[in-house]
Enzyme design. Sequence first.
Site, short mmCIF file in Angstrom:
data_model
loop_
_atom_site.label_atom_id
_atom_site.label_comp_id
_atom_site.label_asym_id
_atom_site.label_seq_id
_atom_site.Cartn_x
_atom_site.Cartn_y
_atom_site.Cartn_z
N THR A 1 -14.04 13.94 -2.85
CA THR A 1 -15.28 13.25 -2.49
C THR A 1 -16.42 14.20 -2.85
O THR A 1 -16.18 15.29 -3.38
CB THR A 1 -15.34 12.97 -0.97
OG1 THR A 1 -15.54 14.22 -0.29
CG2 THR A 1 -14.06 12.34 -0.46
N CYS A 2 -17.67 13.79 -2.53
CA CYS A 2 -18.76 14.69 -2.91
C CYS A 2 -18.77 15.95 -2.02
O CYS A 2 -19.41 16.94 -2.34
CB CYS A 2 -20.10 13.97 -2.85
SG CYS A 2 -20.36 13.13 -1.30
N ASN A 3 -18.04 15.92 -0.92
CA ASN A 3 -18.02 17.09 -0.04
C ASN A 3 -16.75 17.92 -0.13
O ASN A 3 -16.69 19.00 0.46
CB ASN A 3 -18.21 16.65 1.41
CG ASN A 3 -19.64 16.23 1.67
OD1 ASN A 3 -20.55 16.76 1.05
ND2 ASN A 3 -19.83 15.27 2.55
N ARG A 4 -15.74 17.41 -0.80
CA ARG A 4 -14.49 18.19 -0.85
C ARG A 4 -13.61 17.78 -2.03
O ARG A 4 -13.65 16.63 -2.47
CB ARG A 4 -13.70 18.03 0.44
CG ARG A 4 -13.17 16.62 0.71
CD ARG A 4 -12.52 16.49 2.09
NE ARG A 4 -13.49 16.75 3.14
CZ ARG A 4 -13.52 17.85 3.89
NH1 ARG A 4 -12.60 18.78 3.70
NH2 ARG A 4 -14.44 18.02 4.81
N GLN B 1 -11.71 6.81 1.96
CA GLN B 1 -11.46 7.68 0.80
C GLN B 1 -10.05 8.29 0.87
O GLN B 1 -9.39 8.43 -0.16
CB GLN B 1 -12.53 8.78 0.75
CG GLN B 1 -13.89 8.22 0.31
CD GLN B 1 -15.04 9.15 0.63
OE1 GLN B 1 -14.99 9.91 1.61
NE2 GLN B 1 -16.11 9.10 -0.16
N ALA C 1 -42.65 -0.95 -0.61
CA ALA C 1 -41.59 -1.05 -1.62
C ALA C 1 -41.25 0.34 -2.17
O ALA C 1 -40.78 0.48 -3.29
CB ALA C 1 -42.03 -1.98 -2.75
#
Lengths: 270, 430
Positions: B55-58, B125, B195
């Site tokens: 994942t983006c952290n591990r 995940q 916006a």
Amino acid sequence: MISAALLGIAALAFYGAAEGFSIASLRKNSDALARGTTILLVSGLLCHFAALQVRARKLHSVPYRDLSDSMSFFAWMIAVTYVFLFFRHRERSTGPFLIPLVILFQVISLLTRPATLPARKELSGSLFAFHVTTAILGYAALSLSFILALLYLVQNRQLRQRRTGLLFSRLPALDVLDRMEHTAVAVGVAALAVSLTLGMVWAQKNWGTVWDAKLGATLLVLVVYAVALFSSPLGLKGKKTAFVSIFGFSLVLFSYTIVNLFVSKGHVFR
Amino acid sequence: MIAPMESPLVLVGWDFRRTPISIRERLAFTPDSIREALAHITRQGVLSEGVIVSTCNRSEIYGVGTTADVEEAVTEFVAGFHRLPKPDILGSRYGLSGPDAVRHLFRVAAGLESLVLGEDQILAQVREALRVASAAGATRSVLHRLFQQACAAGKRVRSETGVGTRATSIPGVALELARKVYEDIDKRSFLIVGAGDIAAIFYDLLVGRGARTIDVVNRSFDRAQALTSRGGTPRRWDELPARLPHADVVVCATASPTPLFGAAEASAALDARRGRPVLFLDLGVPRNIDEKVSSVENAFLYAVDDLKEMAARNLADREKDIPKAEAILEEELADFLSWYGSLAVVPTVTSLRRRFERVREEEFDRQLSRFERVAPEDREKIRLLAQSMVRSLLRRPTVALKEESDPVRRVERAEAIRHVFGLEDEGGSE
């Protein structure tokens, strides 16, 4: 034959367990516990119904004529209405707040001794039985709507004051409480209207008149709740409806107690 | 039959706590590269089974090793696969084996190792990691069971504790609030004023939750149009007062230096709504909505600071439940290890017996060649004596392994025996 008291105690035990399960299911957010709550509650209902049946056979009429019987009948009707609300709205988080009402009246019923009253001919028959049953159903539904109105006000206040703690996260959304309250009031109003009509027919037959103080009080209750129920065009929604509901319930209590005890001549539970 | 103790469960990983992003992003795997890496690592014989959680952290590689120095071999492989110098990734690497590796995976699945405690994406995940590895044919019974149990453990922690319940991000808290006013997000109408980036985050969030009625009011109509590409209606700036009564939830996120509306406008909107409540979320700094709106009947006003405070409180509540979550994970760990331990004991006993028997045979042959004049019946007696000695020697460790009821201790004992007697090279299958 099992005694009504024993069945009543068994029903109370089921209700108590259902309350425990519903609190636990709310705390743990568990589906299994929620299912357990429903099973226990329905088991309590069936036991309770059997207890009422035993009493009815003994009395040869709907069991309502003394405090013990009428409280037991009332508790059962509250349980029936709650189960209906539960399935209608699929909302389990109000259980911990509504089931105690069933327990309270069942406890009162078990703590008071059933009186042995002589049978009265005019009080048997299906017309009268339906009149009493629908009246008690109506009051049961209105008591639930009262608790739901209180919950609505609590949740509304928490949102306003930005107090978003455990109770806030566990109580249902405002619109759900609002809808449940409307359903309860609708059931209550319909049942009371039917009861009132049947009562008037019965009174005409037995008393020769339809007028009675109790009738006046019930009419007033009906008007107040009808305002709560059908008042969306008047701009009554949410909080205001909750207030009307609470006011209506105080009238119910007044009609149930003061009118019964001091005003009405023939309309007393005895 | 798998022999877990001669092929221990290992984990080699790099996470956000120990590894800088510059290295982590180079260590990341895509689903395709996971399939490729697993095919290589099993073909090379480094692991007999493998699952990669990236994942983006591990980036973590779980596996059943085939050699004693499997952690080194996996690190070597990862360095080669990602074309990174080994020293660059060695320092921040963590390696765990046996019960520690299992416990780590369970903690990951439960969200206890996440950047935001208890976040719920990691469970999906982990489940996906198992699916990809299974599809690649890289899992057999041990990792399959391990990952299924990790998902079950993660699910239990989420349902039985508060670790993953309350929202800890501002958009999450805002959504939670909205759902306490109106339960069904998809049936409600939303009004987003602005916006910019924050408005866009909210727009995505609402679309993701199935909201169908979203009005976007913005000074620049073009930007409102661009934002509503996936549904909703762009509105001109002067339509704001007219749209207010239609909105169940109003989100303001503009850079306006003065409030966009006050109590009078809110009151008019609520009157038109016949008392149906409105949730006002003011995400502007400075404020977009006048504070006096909160005193209007059936209007609930929350500013960005309120949401921040709620998020912080929710996070503190989550932290309180960590011990409860850990207790659940230990239960699940014991359950897994008792299964894993039952795999471990039999092969360990088998290879220990085989090792002793082999030593007995070798020694017997070697020694007996020195005593040439031993009568055949004496030779048999000596053989029986040696056999009985070996059996006596084996009795105690065999009983100690089989009768240990604590699964963690049983696995540890099996590992210790394999290590002390050097059974790593011994085949464990019957």
